[in-house]
Design a protein around this motif. Structure first.
Motif, PDB file in Angstrom:
ATOM      1  N   LYS A 124      -5.368  -1.061   5.852  1.00  0.00           N
ATOM      2  CA  LYS A 124      -3.880  -1.196   5.497  1.00  0.00           C
ATOM      3  C   LYS A 124      -3.958   0.172   4.747  1.00  0.00           C
ATOM      4  CE  LYS A 124      -4.185  -6.192   5.076  1.00  0.00           C
ATOM      5  NZ  LYS A 124      -4.055  -7.369   3.943  1.00  0.00           N
ATOM      6  N   LEU A 125      -2.736   0.784   5.259  1.00  0.00           N
ATOM      7  CA  LEU A 125      -2.372   2.039   4.922  1.00  0.00           C
ATOM      8  C   LEU A 125      -1.068   1.889   4.077  1.00  0.00           C
ATOM      9  CD1 LEU A 125      -3.357   4.728   7.584  1.00  0.00           C
ATOM     10  CD2 LEU A 125      -4.760   3.619   5.920  1.00  0.00           C
ATOM     11  N   HIS A 126      -0.640   2.340   2.803  1.00  0.00           N
ATOM     12  CA  HIS A 126       0.418   2.269   2.184  1.00  0.00           C
ATOM     13  C   HIS A 126       0.882   3.612   1.673  1.00  0.00           C
ATOM     14  CE1 HIS A 126       3.727   0.089   0.040  1.00  0.00           C
ATOM     15  NE2 HIS A 126       3.325   0.452  -0.843  1.00  0.00           N
ATOM     16  N   VAL A 127       2.227   3.737   1.849  1.00  0.00           N
ATOM     17  CA  VAL A 127       2.684   5.040   1.299  1.00  0.00           C
ATOM     18  C   VAL A 127       4.127   4.555   0.497  1.00  0.00           C
ATOM     19  CG1 VAL A 127       4.199   6.936   2.022  1.00  0.00           C
ATOM     20  CG2 VAL A 127       2.238   6.436   3.287  1.00  0.00           C
ATOM     21  N   VAL A 128       4.154   5.329  -0.686  1.00  0.00           N
ATOM     22  CA  VAL A 128       5.394   5.159  -1.652  1.00  0.00           C
ATOM     23  C   VAL A 128       6.084   6.512  -1.545  1.00  0.00           C
ATOM     24  CG1 VAL A 128       6.107   5.014  -4.163  1.00  0.00           C
ATOM     25  CG2 VAL A 128       3.968   3.650  -3.282  1.00  0.00           C
TER      26      VAL A 128
END
Length: 479
Positions: free
Chosen positions: A211-215
């Motif tokens: 799971k990749l998460h970008v802010v």
């Protein structure tokens, strides 16, 4: 459930009552430990420092390139922090979460994200958080040059931060990437950071399911970004602080409201209507935007994240006067949310309720501080006694002339006439304190360069403002 309870000289555990309260709202059910980040999470910040959590930047596990990733993750400092957490002790750099526990605001705690793994076995980290650069195209008012290259260059007038993460670091990281279940990318602005593109290319190559998460600040959405979003397992958080164009652009300096909002809708479309969240940073300027942003989130089936302003303190909600905080709570309670039913909307409403409860606690704390302060203030009659005593003394000492004394009394009365009844109380009290502590030296300096009525009025008007009664650090609030 039996919780660690080690209130000794070495450890100070979270009260069982707070653990029970926290466990009732944890996404993945009740746990014995308050936080599993030291066992499953590794965070690299833009200065090369490795920590276990974005909110604990005080306890540095190691620094790249002085230490390898292996030395950092399996080192002595990491093991010591793990020992504290095995005793539910937040005293080792975890002051942010300690404060949130005290005010019962659990949604948004960084520990929530590590709960899914809830392991105390030390293997490779399940979660990697990367802040490999401060490259950013915005100058947000609550931000600093540590996380924005634009602020560092234009507002702070400092040299750029040295980029410490090189290809050797990326090669070391590749050993860890296949074992990571979640990888989070921060900035700066992640979609402007070259090292992230190298990592995403490698993840495509190994067909990663992590799971990749970008802010992101929502300003960038090019074809290459779209490709990554479509072929890797991304979720996105967009920093979004107002539904009003002028207010939004005054906070996110350099952003275009229409473009960011358009990109938000496009992100949501690419993600298939799931995996999007909006992060609002409630401050004095935009705190009344929160309900509308939650409505916007609910329309898109997105979640809301309400970030917490620690500093600058003058922007933070915990330094607001109690009257304004009470009005804010009433404003929130009177808002009628648009009718909607979804899992994310339910979460958003619960997160909002905890946020409002925290504001209510700040209101009570600040009201008490104000009452204690106002009780010590001199009355108008007492203040005028001090005024007359001070002016008579400096007149006898030939510091001022009789004409100066008459003019000073006249200006005091003029400023007093401009004020409301509440402001007059503050004015009298502050003026008395000012005269008692530094009145005579100030009068000497004031008349040394000639009597200036305009300057005197400015000084007196400033005394009608409430002094900063509130503690300088939110972690020291007497809860």
């Amino acid at each position: 459930m039996r919780y660690p309870d080690s209130n000794t000289e070495n450890f100070k555990s979270i009260p069982k009552s707070k653990m029970k309260e926290f466990n009732k709202v944890r996404f993945h059910g009740p746990k014995k430990l308050a936080c599993y980040n030291p066992f499953v999470n590794l965070f690299f910040n833009s200065r090369g420092q490795a920590v276990v959590c974005c909110r604990n930047q005080d306890i540095v596990l190691g620094t790249y390139p002085e230490n390898t990733i292996d030395e950092i993750w399996f080192g002595n400092i990491a093991n010591k922090l793990r020992e504290h957490m095995l005793n539910n002790d937040l005293s080792m750099g975890c002051g942010y979460c300690e404060h949130q526990f005290k005010t019962s605001r659990f949604y948004g705690l960084p520990s929530m994200h590590a709960d899914y793994y809830s392991s105390i076995k030390i293997t490779y980290p399940k979660i990697l958080e990367l802040e490999l650069s401060n490259t950013c195209n915005l100058q947000c008012v609550m931000c600093s040059g540590i996380v924005s290259s634009s602020i560092r260059k234009y507002r702070e007038k400092q040299d750029p931060l040295k980029i410490v993460y090189d290809d050797i670091f990326i090669e070391q990281l590749k050993k860890y990437l296949p074992y990571a279940k979640e990888i989070k990318f921060y900035g700066g602005e992640p979609f402007l950071i070259d090292n992230y593109y190298k990592i995403w290319d490698f993840l495509l190559e190994i067909k990663s399911n992590a799971k990749l998460h970008v802010v992101t600040n929502g300003t960038t959405l090019n074809d290459k970004v779209k490709t990554y979003l479509k072929h890797l397992n991304f979720t996105i958080t967009v920093s979004f602080d107002a539904m009003k164009k002028d207010l939004f652009e005054s906070i996110r300096v350099g952003a275009n409201f229409e473009k960011v909002k358009s990109n938000i809708l496009e992100y949501n479309k690419i993600l298939g209507g799931k995996g999007l969240s909006l992060s609002i940073t409630p401050m004095k300027t935009n705190c009344r935007e929160v309900p509308e942003i939650i409505d916007f989130c609910n329309e898109m089936n997105a979640t809301v994240n309400m970030s917490y302003v620690e500093k600058p303190a003058e922007m933070a909600l915990w330094t607001m006067p109690s009257k304004q905080l009470a009005e804010l709570v009433e404003f929130y309670k009177s808002h009628k949310f648009k009718p909607v039913k979804s899992v994310n909307a339910d979460y958003n409403f619960k997160a909002f309720a905890q946020y409002v409860n925290q504001i209510s606690q700040y209101q009570k704390i600040n009201s008490k501080l104000e009452k204690e302060h106002n009780f010590t203030l001199k009355t108008k009659d007492q203040c005028y006694q001090i005024i007359n005593q001070t002016l008579d003394f400096v007149l006898r000492e030939n510091i001022i002339f009789e004409s100066d004394k008459i003019e000073i009394c006249k200006v005091i009365q003029e400023v007093e006439a401009e004020l409301s009844a509440d402001d007059k109380k503050i004015f009298y009290g502050n003026l008395a304190i000012f005269l008692e502590t530094k009145g005579i030296p100030s009068l000497k300096n004031f008349v040394a360069d000639g009597f200036d009525v305009k300057k005197l009025k400015e000084v007196l008007r400033s005394l009608s403002e409430k002094s900063n009664l509130y503690v300088k650090n939110y972690k020291n609030l007497n809860l």
